[in-house]
Structures are given as C-alpha cells and as structure tokens.
Design a protein around this motif. Structure first.
Motif, mmCIF file in Angstrom:
data_model
loop_
_atom_site.group_PDB
_atom_site.id
_atom_site.type_symbol
_atom_site.label_atom_id
_atom_site.label_comp_id
_atom_site.label_asym_id
_atom_site.label_seq_id
_atom_site.Cartn_x
_atom_site.Cartn_y
_atom_site.Cartn_z
ATOM 1 N N LYS A 223 -17.806 37.284 43.221
ATOM 2 C CA LYS A 223 -18.724 36.376 44.107
ATOM 3 C C LYS A 223 -18.820 34.833 43.409
ATOM 4 C CE LYS A 223 -22.046 39.971 44.552
ATOM 5 N NZ LYS A 223 -23.267 40.544 44.321
ATOM 6 N N ASN A 224 -18.030 34.727 42.653
ATOM 7 C CA ASN A 224 -17.967 33.267 41.730
ATOM 8 C C ASN A 224 -16.624 32.747 41.571
ATOM 9 O OD1 ASN A 224 -20.990 32.725 41.350
ATOM 10 N ND2 ASN A 224 -20.535 34.893 40.805
ATOM 11 N N ALA A 225 -16.328 31.602 41.322
ATOM 12 C CA ALA A 225 -14.930 31.091 40.895
ATOM 13 C C ALA A 225 -15.146 30.758 39.268
ATOM 14 C CB ALA A 225 -14.948 29.604 41.635
ATOM 15 N N PHE A 226 -14.213 31.221 38.797
ATOM 16 C CA PHE A 226 -14.311 31.072 37.291
ATOM 17 C C PHE A 226 -12.916 30.458 36.710
ATOM 18 C CE2 PHE A 226 -17.368 34.353 37.544
ATOM 19 C CZ PHE A 226 -18.247 34.286 36.640
ATOM 20 N N ASP A 227 -12.761 29.999 35.767
ATOM 21 C CA ASP A 227 -11.523 29.308 35.575
ATOM 22 C C ASP A 227 -10.752 29.995 34.275
ATOM 23 O OD1 ASP A 227 -11.677 26.518 36.741
ATOM 24 O OD2 ASP A 227 -13.369 26.680 35.569
ATOM 25 N N LEU A 228 -11.681 31.069 33.685
ATOM 26 C CA LEU A 228 -10.830 31.690 32.247
ATOM 27 C C LEU A 228 -11.840 32.924 32.235
ATOM 28 C CD1 LEU A 228 -9.019 30.354 29.604
ATOM 29 C CD2 LEU A 228 -10.911 32.047 29.046
ATOM 30 N N CYS A 229 -11.193 33.945 31.733
ATOM 31 C CA CYS A 229 -12.038 35.164 31.399
ATOM 32 C C CYS A 229 -11.771 35.663 29.830
ATOM 33 C CB CYS A 229 -11.755 36.267 32.185
ATOM 34 S SG CYS A 229 -12.011 36.203 34.054
ATOM 35 N N VAL A 230 -12.967 35.895 29.129
ATOM 36 C CA VAL A 230 -12.850 36.124 27.870
ATOM 37 C C VAL A 230 -13.508 37.769 27.837
ATOM 38 C CG1 VAL A 230 -13.607 35.980 25.478
ATOM 39 C CG2 VAL A 230 -12.931 33.884 26.625
ATOM 40 N N LEU A 231 -12.792 38.629 27.531
ATOM 41 C CA LEU A 231 -13.185 40.188 27.703
ATOM 42 C C LEU A 231 -13.305 40.812 26.358
ATOM 43 C CD1 LEU A 231 -11.108 40.989 30.929
ATOM 44 C CD2 LEU A 231 -13.488 39.786 30.928
ATOM 45 N N ASP A 232 -14.193 41.594 26.113
ATOM 46 C CA ASP A 232 -13.940 42.555 25.086
ATOM 47 C C ASP A 232 -13.505 43.875 25.742
ATOM 48 O OD1 ASP A 232 -14.798 44.118 22.793
ATOM 49 O OD2 ASP A 232 -16.730 44.801 23.282
ATOM 50 N N ILE A 233 -13.146 44.612 24.978
ATOM 51 C CA ILE A 233 -12.556 45.972 25.451
ATOM 52 C C ILE A 233 -13.405 47.215 25.642
ATOM 53 C CG2 ILE A 233 -10.676 47.858 25.202
ATOM 54 C CD1 ILE A 233 -8.801 45.664 24.218
ATOM 55 N N MET A 234 -14.314 47.493 24.451
ATOM 56 C CA MET A 234 -15.275 48.600 24.512
ATOM 57 C C MET A 234 -16.561 47.995 24.987
ATOM 58 S SD MET A 234 -13.491 50.980 23.004
ATOM 59 C CE MET A 234 -14.574 52.287 22.698
ATOM 60 N N LEU A 235 -16.555 48.315 26.439
ATOM 61 C CA LEU A 235 -17.789 48.001 27.149
ATOM 62 C C LEU A 235 -18.271 49.030 27.852
ATOM 63 C CD1 LEU A 235 -16.109 44.956 29.006
ATOM 64 C CD2 LEU A 235 -17.818 44.577 27.130
ATOM 65 N N PRO A 236 -19.755 49.093 28.068
ATOM 66 C CA PRO A 236 -20.429 50.174 28.910
ATOM 67 C C PRO A 236 -19.804 49.743 30.428
ATOM 68 C CG PRO A 236 -21.932 48.365 28.436
ATOM 69 C CD PRO A 236 -20.752 48.133 27.620
ATOM 70 N N GLY A 237 -19.954 50.798 31.361
ATOM 71 C CA GLY A 237 -19.632 50.601 32.719
ATOM 72 C C GLY A 237 -18.172 50.530 32.788
ATOM 73 N N MET A 238 -17.475 49.636 33.219
ATOM 74 C CA MET A 238 -16.208 49.358 33.073
ATOM 75 C C MET A 238 -15.485 48.894 31.925
ATOM 76 S SD MET A 238 -14.011 47.113 35.962
ATOM 77 C CE MET A 238 -14.639 47.639 37.468
ATOM 78 N N ASP A 239 -14.560 49.321 31.294
ATOM 79 C CA ASP A 239 -14.153 48.835 30.059
ATOM 80 C C ASP A 239 -13.254 47.695 30.079
ATOM 81 O OD1 ASP A 239 -11.383 49.622 30.424
ATOM 82 O OD2 ASP A 239 -11.694 51.452 29.131
ATOM 83 N N GLY A 240 -12.910 46.994 29.291
ATOM 84 C CA GLY A 240 -12.197 45.571 29.544
ATOM 85 C C GLY A 240 -10.737 45.910 29.994
ATOM 86 N N PHE A 241 -10.229 47.156 29.793
ATOM 87 C CA PHE A 241 -8.789 47.217 30.315
ATOM 88 C C PHE A 241 -8.997 47.356 31.798
ATOM 89 C CE2 PHE A 241 -7.167 49.038 26.139
ATOM 90 C CZ PHE A 241 -6.590 47.837 25.642
#
Length: 228
Positions: free
Chosen positions: A44-62
C-alpha cells in the motif's frame, strides 16, 4: 529534499527500538514486528529500501523478501539475522537481497550499506528516466534508439549524439559551428558535409510526425522545432 522511506521489520523490541532510533536520524522509518503486516504495508505504500530480519512471526524474512521481489524487482533489500550459516546467507542473496548483515551488527555499518544501496538505486532510476519524449517519439540516447509506437529505429552513435544535442536545445537555434565542435571537435568543411547527411536522416525519420521539424537557419545553423 524528502527523506528516504525505509521498511524495517524486526520482532526483537529492544533491537528494533535502538536501530529505529538511530536510523530515524537519517531516514523515515516504518517499523513492523510481523512479516504479514509488513507485506500489507509494502503493498500500500512506496518505500525506498527494506531492512528485514529473518526469524519473524507470520511471514518469515525469506518469504517476505520473495513476496516483495514479486512486486518490485529493484528495491534494495538488506537482511539482518542471527543466522550465521553460509547456506542462509546464500539463500537470502538468491532471493534477491542486496546484502546480509549478521547480528550483532554496528549501526554505522548498516547506515553505510543503506547509503550505498540508496545511491545505487537513485542512479538506476536516473538512467531509466534518461529517455526523452519528442512528439510521438521516445528517444533513448543510451541505446541509440528512437521509438514510435511498436516501431524502433536504431540510430548510429553520431546520429544519437546529434539528436541529443538538438533536444537539449529544443526550439532554439543551434549554430553550425557549435554542433560541429560538440560532436566532431572541429568545424571544417568535410565534417560539415557529414553533419548535413545526419540531419537529413533525422528529418526523414521525423516526417512521420508533423509536429517535429528541423529548420535550416540560413548562414547560421539549425533549429529543432517540437512540442514542449
């Protein structure tokens, strides 16, 4: 200048607070602790860059990175993870991540990497936006291509340079000697004859669009007349 907008996904509250607090000195940071919520926000939004952890609740980082790549093949993605195995790093990079930092990481290194990828992304966008619209044609000087509808006409390097010069001075007179010195480095007679041949070819191409013409200004030069 507006601040770059970063999607930051991390479920460790303490680490998220410290990282967000530092990043917010430089960027607009939107933080989520859940992969599914982060993906909904990305859609829904425009972002310029993503910083992601891998071990996440819901959908994991991968999975989150893969879903993001389905929607945007170019946005920079940086993984932050406690996973140190080479296989995890390779998996992350194969999914389309631009870099993979292992926790604990330094904020200075993270910001440096963010800056590198933001600058690279800006250059790529600038290159993509380097095409010029002229009447019904789209001119791509990097690839020497002039497109009208589904038809693409390939120009020579010199023709492309000449057209680019005309477009940069659209609707103003360009003196013959200025064109010759810009493209050939000299304004001698023989180069002038070559220039006339290239201009004739451009005129022939632009006959398909009556709003475009290259006017001959006697004893002075030429003018590309085209819609603004």
């Amino acid at each position: 200048m507006s601040r770059k907008k970063i999607l930051y996904v991390e479920d460790d509250n303490t680490l998220a607070f410290l990282t967000s607090d530092n990043l917010e000195q430089h960027y607009e940071v939107v933080h989520f602790a859940n992969g599914n919520e982060a993906f909904e926000a990305f859609k829904k939004n425009a972002f310029d860059l993503c910083v992601l952890d891998i071990m996440l609740p819901g959908m994991d980082g991968f999975d989150l990175a893969a879903a993001i790549r389905e929607l945007d093949v170019e946005i920079p993605i940086i993984f932050l993870s406690a996973k140190t195995l080479k296989e995890d790093r390779i998996k992350g990079l194969k999914l389309g991540a631009d870099d993979y930092l292992v926790k604990p990481y330094s904020i200075e290194e993270l910001i440096l990497k963010i800056e590198v990828f933001l600058q690279r992304s800006q250059k790529h966008v600038a290159a993509k936006n380097s095409t010029h619209t002229i009447g019904a044609f789209v001119f791509d000087p990097e690839n020497y291509a002039l497109t009208k509808g589904k038809e693409t006409i390939m120009l020579t390097e010199r023709e492309s340079a000449l057209l680019k010069l005309f477009i940069e001075h659209k609707n103003t007179i360009l003196k013959r000697e200025v064109i010759l010195k810009s493209l050939w480095g000299t304004d001698d007679y023989f180069m002038g004859r070559s220039m006339d041949v290239f201009i004739s070819r451009l005129r022939k191409i632009f006959r398909e669009d009556e709003s475009i013409r290259i006017e001959n200004i006697p004893r002075i030069g030429f003018k590309l007349v085209a819609p603004e």
